[in-house]
Enzyme design. Structure first.
Site, mmCIF file in Angstrom:
data_model
loop_
_atom_site.group_PDB
_atom_site.id
_atom_site.type_symbol
_atom_site.label_atom_id
_atom_site.label_comp_id
_atom_site.label_asym_id
_atom_site.label_seq_id
_atom_site.Cartn_x
_atom_site.Cartn_y
_atom_site.Cartn_z
ATOM 1 N N GLU A 275 84.746 -20.076 8.280
ATOM 2 C CA GLU A 275 84.486 -20.008 9.718
ATOM 3 C C GLU A 275 83.044 -20.726 10.008
ATOM 4 O OE1 GLU A 275 84.957 -16.706 12.064
ATOM 5 O OE2 GLU A 275 84.602 -17.567 14.208
ATOM 6 N N GLN B 82 92.279 -14.438 16.067
ATOM 7 C CA GLN B 82 91.438 -13.576 14.900
ATOM 8 C C GLN B 82 90.961 -12.257 15.912
ATOM 9 O OE1 GLN B 82 87.787 -15.666 14.595
ATOM 10 N NE2 GLN B 82 87.219 -14.257 12.581
ATOM 11 N N ASN C 6 73.431 -17.431 16.400
ATOM 12 C CA ASN C 6 72.571 -18.150 15.474
ATOM 13 C C ASN C 6 71.273 -17.114 14.973
ATOM 14 O OD1 ASN C 6 74.326 -20.092 15.703
ATOM 15 N ND2 ASN C 6 72.600 -21.637 16.272
ATOM 16 N N GLU C 7 71.117 -15.886 15.990
ATOM 17 C CA GLU C 7 70.078 -15.102 15.515
ATOM 18 C C GLU C 7 70.569 -14.191 14.085
ATOM 19 O OE1 GLU C 7 71.225 -15.192 18.530
ATOM 20 O OE2 GLU C 7 69.545 -15.912 19.821
ATOM 21 N N TYR D 87 88.458 -9.930 15.438
ATOM 22 C CA TYR D 87 87.450 -9.141 14.570
ATOM 23 C C TYR D 87 86.450 -8.349 15.773
ATOM 24 C CZ TYR D 87 87.232 -11.522 10.006
ATOM 25 O OH TYR D 87 87.403 -11.931 8.599
HETATM 26 C C1 FAD Z 1 83.824 -18.954 22.751
HETATM 27 C C2 FAD Z 1 83.900 -17.747 21.934
HETATM 28 C C3 FAD Z 1 84.989 -17.656 21.004
HETATM 29 C C4 FAD Z 1 85.105 -16.324 20.419
HETATM 30 N N1 FAD Z 1 86.058 -16.247 19.640
HETATM 31 C C5 FAD Z 1 86.515 -15.078 18.982
HETATM 32 C C6 FAD Z 1 87.667 -14.803 18.442
HETATM 33 O O1 FAD Z 1 88.645 -15.718 18.282
HETATM 34 N N2 FAD Z 1 87.863 -13.579 17.679
HETATM 35 C C7 FAD Z 1 86.732 -12.774 17.433
HETATM 36 O O2 FAD Z 1 86.991 -11.769 16.879
HETATM 37 N N3 FAD Z 1 85.582 -13.001 18.242
HETATM 38 C C8 FAD Z 1 85.385 -13.936 18.747
HETATM 39 N N4 FAD Z 1 84.284 -14.235 19.505
HETATM 40 C C9 FAD Z 1 83.343 -13.347 19.517
HETATM 41 C C10 FAD Z 1 81.869 -13.529 18.873
HETATM 42 O O3 FAD Z 1 81.911 -13.441 17.327
HETATM 43 C C11 FAD Z 1 80.839 -12.600 19.235
HETATM 44 O O4 FAD Z 1 80.664 -12.758 20.351
HETATM 45 C C12 FAD Z 1 79.586 -12.858 18.387
HETATM 46 O O5 FAD Z 1 79.582 -11.901 17.015
HETATM 47 C C13 FAD Z 1 78.331 -11.999 18.989
HETATM 48 O O6 FAD Z 1 78.872 -10.420 19.423
HETATM 49 P P1 FAD Z 1 78.567 -10.089 20.753
HETATM 50 O O7 FAD Z 1 79.282 -10.986 21.794
HETATM 51 O O8 FAD Z 1 79.261 -8.853 20.853
HETATM 52 O O9 FAD Z 1 77.100 -10.116 21.090
HETATM 53 P P2 FAD Z 1 75.995 -8.922 20.621
HETATM 54 O O10 FAD Z 1 76.247 -8.458 19.494
HETATM 55 O O11 FAD Z 1 76.034 -7.869 21.590
HETATM 56 O O12 FAD Z 1 74.654 -9.611 20.628
HETATM 57 C C14 FAD Z 1 73.843 -9.785 21.995
HETATM 58 C C15 FAD Z 1 72.621 -10.458 21.565
HETATM 59 O O13 FAD Z 1 71.784 -9.734 20.723
HETATM 60 C C16 FAD Z 1 71.285 -10.534 19.646
HETATM 61 N N5 FAD Z 1 71.499 -9.605 18.510
HETATM 62 C C17 FAD Z 1 72.448 -8.751 18.058
HETATM 63 N N6 FAD Z 1 72.035 -8.167 16.890
HETATM 64 C C18 FAD Z 1 70.845 -8.847 16.543
HETATM 65 C C19 FAD Z 1 70.080 -8.486 15.155
HETATM 66 N N7 FAD Z 1 70.297 -7.825 14.334
HETATM 67 N N8 FAD Z 1 68.917 -9.383 15.268
HETATM 68 C C20 FAD Z 1 68.657 -10.296 16.186
HETATM 69 N N9 FAD Z 1 69.493 -10.548 17.210
HETATM 70 C C21 FAD Z 1 70.506 -9.717 17.365
HETATM 71 C C22 FAD Z 1 72.466 -11.595 19.552
HETATM 72 O O14 FAD Z 1 72.101 -12.724 18.629
HETATM 73 C C23 FAD Z 1 72.823 -11.952 20.847
HETATM 74 O O15 FAD Z 1 71.840 -12.902 21.329
HETATM 75 C C24 FAD Z 1 84.153 -15.296 20.266
HETATM 76 C C25 FAD Z 1 82.991 -15.641 21.101
HETATM 77 C C26 FAD Z 1 82.844 -16.687 21.964
HETATM 78 C C27 FAD Z 1 81.427 -16.864 22.585
#
Ligand code: FAD
Length: 403
Positions: free
Chosen positions: A246, A128, A388-389, A130
Site C-alpha cells: 500500500e 479495505q 507520515n509520523e 483495517y
Molecule cells: C482519505 C483516507 C482514506 C482511507 N482509506 C482507508 C481504507 O480504505 N481502509 C482503512 O482501513 N483505513 C483507511 N483510512 C484510515 C487511515 O489508515 C487512518 O486514518 C490512519 O491510519 C490514521 O489513523 P487515525 O485516523 O485513527 O489517526 P490516529 O491514529 O488517531 O492519529 C492521530 C494523530 O496522532 C498521530 N500519532 C498517532 N500515534 C502516533 C505515534 N505513535 N507517534 C507519533 N504520532 C502519532 C498521527 O500521526 C496523527 O497525526 C483512510 C484514511 C483517509 C484519510
C-alpha cells in the site's frame, strides 16, 4: 547498482507507449485529470481495467501462474511510469495491489481459484476494512470481533474511513478472533461479502465535498469459515505484508512530474501584477524549482529501490520512505497551485463530477478547475496508508536502526 534500462527494457517501454497511444481514450484522460479524490471513480477505473485485462497487463505485478504478467521490478516501474506519463487512470489498488497479493501468497487453493480471476477482471470490487474508530495508527488495537460458530464466523463491530465501500461487493477485514498476550496476536484476516445480512454502509463526506469514504457496520454478520485467509490468529503478519504494497515501491515521481508540469502551465497562464504572469514572480518560480528538485531526488530513490528489488519481493521499510516523501511533495505542489490561482481557485469546490456533462459557469482557466478540491483532498495524503509520523517511526527503527 545500475539505474539505466537495458535495450530490452527500452523496447518494452516503446511497446507500452504504442499501446497507450492506441488505447487510452481522451475521455479517460480527462476524467483522470479532473479527479479530485484519491482514487478515480469506479466506472472510470473499471473501463481502463477492462482494456488492460484484455491485453493481459492488468496483473502487472502478479506472477504468471495467477494470471499476472510475471514482470520484474524494472518492467513494472516502466509500465507504471508510462501510464502516469500518458495520464491514464490509476487502477484501484484495493483488489489488484492489496488483497490480491495476500490471497496468492497466503490464501487457500480454493480462494486463489475463486477470487484471483475475478479481481483481475474487475468482477469483484474490494474495500479495505483495517481502521476502526479506536484503531488507526495503533492498528493492532482492532476490536471488530469474529467468533467461530460451527462452519461460520459471527462478526460484530465497525470499520471506518473505508474507501469505496459504497461501490464494493467484498471487504477484507482485520478481525479479532482471540485476545492474545500482545495486541498483534489473535487478529485474523477475513473476506466478507458486502451483501451479507447485517452489513451497513454509512457515507462520510470529505472536506473536499466528495463521497469517497464510509463507515461500515457489522451486526451479527455470518461469514463462512472458508473465507478466513491463512491461519486464524496470524492476520497481523498478512496485514503488514499488505501495508508494504500500500505504501510504495512504485513510481510516484512520474505522476508528480506530470502534476508539476500542470502547475507550471497554470502559473504561465495566471496574470500577476504589471502585465506579468505568476510564473514570473520569484517566489512562485523558486517554489516550482524547489519542488522539481525534490521530485528528482524521489525519482532517484525509486529507481534505486526498484534496482535493488528482486522479482516478487515486497518493498519492506523502504516503502515508508517513498510514501512520506511522495505525499509531502504532493501537498506542497497543491499548496503552490492555490497560491498561483489565488481567489480564482475558490468557485470550483462544489460541483462533481467535473468530467460529466453538467453545465458550469465559464472559468478563467479551465485547467485550474479541479485545483481547490484536489488541494483539500490531498490533506489526507499524509494520513492514509499510515500517517507520515508513523512512517517516520518505522524509518527510525527499521532503516536507521534507532530504538
Ligand atoms: C482519505 C483516507 C482514506 C482511507 N482509506 C482507508 C481504507 O480504505 N481502509 C482503512 O482501513 N483505513 C483507511 N483510512 C484510515 C487511515 O489508515 C487512518 O486514518 C490512519 O491510519 C490514521 O489513523 P487515525 O485516523 O485513527 O489517526 P490516529 O491514529 O488517531 O492519529 C492521530 C494523530 O496522532 C498521530 N500519532 C498517532 N500515534 C502516533 C505515534 N505513535 N507517534 C507519533 N504520532 C502519532 C498521527 O500521526 C496523527 O497525526 C483512510 C484514511 C483517509 C484519510
Amino acid at each position: 547498482m545500475d539505474l539505466r534500462f537495458s535495450a530490452e527494457e527500452r523496447a518494452f517501454q516503446k511497446e507500452v507507449r504504442a499501446f497507450l497511444d492506441e488505447n487510452l481514450t481522451e475521455e479517460l484522460r480527462e476524467a483522470t485529470r479532473k479527479t479530485t479524490t484519491v482514487f478515480v471513480d469506479k466506472d472510470i477505473a473499471l473501463a481502463w481495467q477492462r482494456i488492460l485485462h484484455e491485453k493481459g497487463w492488468v496483473g502487472y505485478f502478479w506472477p504468471e501462474e495467477y494470471g499476472g504478467t510475471g514482470w520484474g521490478p524494472a518492467k513494472r516501474f516502466i509500465f507504471e511510469a508510462e501510464c502516469a506519463r500518458a495520464g491514464a487512470p490509476g487502477l484501484i489498488p484495493l483488489g489488484l495491489k492489496y488483497v490480491g497479493p495476500v490471497i496468492f501468497t497466503f490464501g487457500s487453493a480454493e480462494q486463489k481459484r475463486h477470487f484471483l480471476p475475478r479481481i483481475l477482471s474487475g468482477e469483484d470490487y474490494w474495500c479495505q476494512g483495517y481502521s476502526e474508530p479506536g484503531a488507526g495508527s495503533d492498528l493492532a488495537a482492532v476490536q471488530c470481533k469474529a467468533v467461530r460458530d460451527g462452519d461460520e464466523y459471527v462478526v460484530n463491530g465497525t470499520k471506518i474511513w473505508t474507501t469505496h465501500a459504497h461501490f464494493a461487493n467484498w471487504i477484507f477485514c482485520l478481525v479479532r478472533t482471540a485476545q492474545g498476550a500482545r495486541p498483534q496476536e489473535g487478529i485474523s484476516f477475513l473476506l466478507i461479502p458486502m451483501d451479507s445480512p447485517g452489513v451497513t454502509v454509512e457515507p462520510i463526506i470529505t472536506l473536499a465535498g466528495d463521497h469517497e469514504l464510509n463507515q461500515v457496520f457489522f451486526d451479527d454478520v455470518r461469514v463462512p469459515a472458508a473465507n478466513l485467509v491463512g491461519e486464524e490468529g496470524k492476520g497481523w503478519q498478512y496485514a503488514k505484508f499488505l501495508l508494504e504494497f500500500e505504501r510504495g515501491g512504485g513510481s510516484a515521481s512520474v505522476k508528480l512530474k506530470e502534476e508539476l508540469a500542470h502547475v507550471r502551465k497554470l502559473a504561465a497562464l495566471q496574470p500577476s501584477d504589471g502585465g506579468r504572469t505568476m510564473m514570473e514572480r520569484e517566489r512562485i518560480a523558486d517554489g516550482l524549482a524547489d519542488i522539481e528538485i525534490e521530485i528528482m531526488a524521489l525519482e532517484m530513490a525509486e529507481l534505486r529501490i526498484m534496482s535493488a528489488l528482486s522479482a516478487g519481493k515486497n518493498p519492506g521499510a523502504q516503502a515508508s520512505m517513498l510514501k512520506t516523501v511522495a505525499t509531502e511533495i504532493e501537498q506542497a505542489l497543491s499548496e503552490l497551485a492555490i497560491d498561483i490561482l489565488g481567489p480564482d481557485a475558490l468557485p470550483f469546490v462544489t460541483e462533481r463530477p467535473l468530467y460529466g456533462p453538467s453545465s458550469r459557469r465559464p472559468l478563467r482557466h479551465p485547467e485550474g478547475e479541479a485545483v481547490m478540491a484536489q488541494y483539500l483532498n490531498k490533506r489526507a495524503a499524509t494520513i492514509y496508508g499510515g500517517t507520515n509520523e508513523i512512517q517516520r517511526d518505522i524509518i527510525a527503527k527499521m532503516v536507521l536502526g534507532l530504538r
